[in-house]
Design a protein around this motif. Structure first.
Motif: not given
Ligand SMILES: Cc1cc2nc3c(=O)[nH]c(=O)nc-3n(C[C@H](O)[C@H](O)[C@H](O)COP(=O)(O)O)c2cc1C
Length: 270
Positions: A17, A9-14, A37, A39-40
């Motif tokens: 994770r 997941s690239n969600s900030t609150k996952s 992660d 995200n990038d």
């Protein structure tokens, strides 16, 4: 044993994770787990090759150096989220860090099926040519209704869920050890091949040709079984031996298969 855990997941609150962190903190006696992660990771684009970007190279090197990988996937529209798929596309385009790498799939989702469909798809994706990861059949951990599953400290509330997660991790770690042992055997035999001198090779070739020649000269033998249970073996039509045929011992097929299963489970008890 060193594992890396890719958060799909690239969600900030996952929640995925959170699940990965839970494993890293609570089961550090089973394996060392570094969380990575996505995200990038840029969207995959074959016309704009970003294989050498920092984001892709960072993940590539981490995966290559790890003994095994855990991927935590959310479920979006009954499959894996686009960022996770993009990452795997980058890592099966110009570079192939998943090749022969043991991978464990886990996942958390909001609803009752707990990423079951995403996990099935991910298993297929990981087996695709170019990816070629190794997944252990039957070893699944799905966390349904995840919004009520963690307490305020980020710990799984249900002890049985935690125990089950631990047992799947233990099975995966055994699987990683088996793959590692096989790789070591392959490496040793490859080294042995390399150390053979040309003279040794000639000797081996000569031995091979001698035995092949011998085989060509051998007269074919024939064996006939009579009605009364005796067998005769003849070479060049000359009967040379006569003895009773040993009948195979009749085994109860159920008993035999149980024994076979027991043997199999003893050696493959992941
Ligand atoms: C576009 C979209 C599609 C989704 N589709 C599904 C789905 O098919 N099945 C499911 O269980 N959850 C679905 N969800 C909810 C996910 O369970 C949830 O967003 C995700 O798994 C949470 O993971 P994360 O907190 O790690 O990001 C969907 C969410 C989004 C945003």
């Amino acid at each position: 044993m060193k594992l890396v855990g890719i958060v799909g997941s690239n969600s900030t609150k996952s929640y995925n994770r959170m699940l990965m962190k839970y494993i890293a903190v609570h089961f550090d006696n089973i394996a060392e787990l570094e969380i990575l992660d996505t995200n990038d990771v840029p969207l995959f684009n074959q016309s704009n090759n970003q294989t050498n970007s920092d984001a892709i190279q960072f993940l590539n090197k981490k995966i290559l150096a790890a003994d095994g990988v855990i991927i935590a996937t959310p479920e979006h529209n009954h499959t894996v989220p686009a960022n996770l798929k993009s990452l795997i596309e980058w890592l099966s385009f110009d570079i192939h860090p998943f090749e022969k790498k043991p991978v464990m799939i886990i996942g958390a989702s909001y609803f009752g099926q707990g990423t079951s469909r995403a996990q099935l798809h991910l298993r297929q994706i990981l087996e695709a040519p170019g990816v070629n990861a190794l997944t252990l059949p039957g070893n699944e951990f799905l966390l349904a209704n995840v919004r009520g599953s963690f307490d305020e400290h980020g710990d799984l509330k249900d002890e049985r869920t935690s125990d089950f997660l631990k047992s799947t991790l233990e099975k995966f770690v055994k699987f990683v050890s088996v793959i590692k042992a096989l790789d070591d055997v392959e490496d040793v035999s490859a080294d042995e091949k390399v150390t053979e001198s040309p003279a040794e090779e000639d000797e081996i070739d000569a031995m091979a040709s001698v035995s092949l020649d011998d085989e060509e000269e051998t007269t074919p033998a024939t064996k006939e079984v009579e009605d009364d249970g005796t067998a005769s073996v003849s070479i060049d039509d000359e009967e040379v031996e006569e003895k009773p045929v040993e009948k195979p011992v009749e085994t109860n097929s159920t008993e035999k298969s149980t024994e076979d299963d027991a043997t199999a489970s003893a050696s493959l008890d992941f």
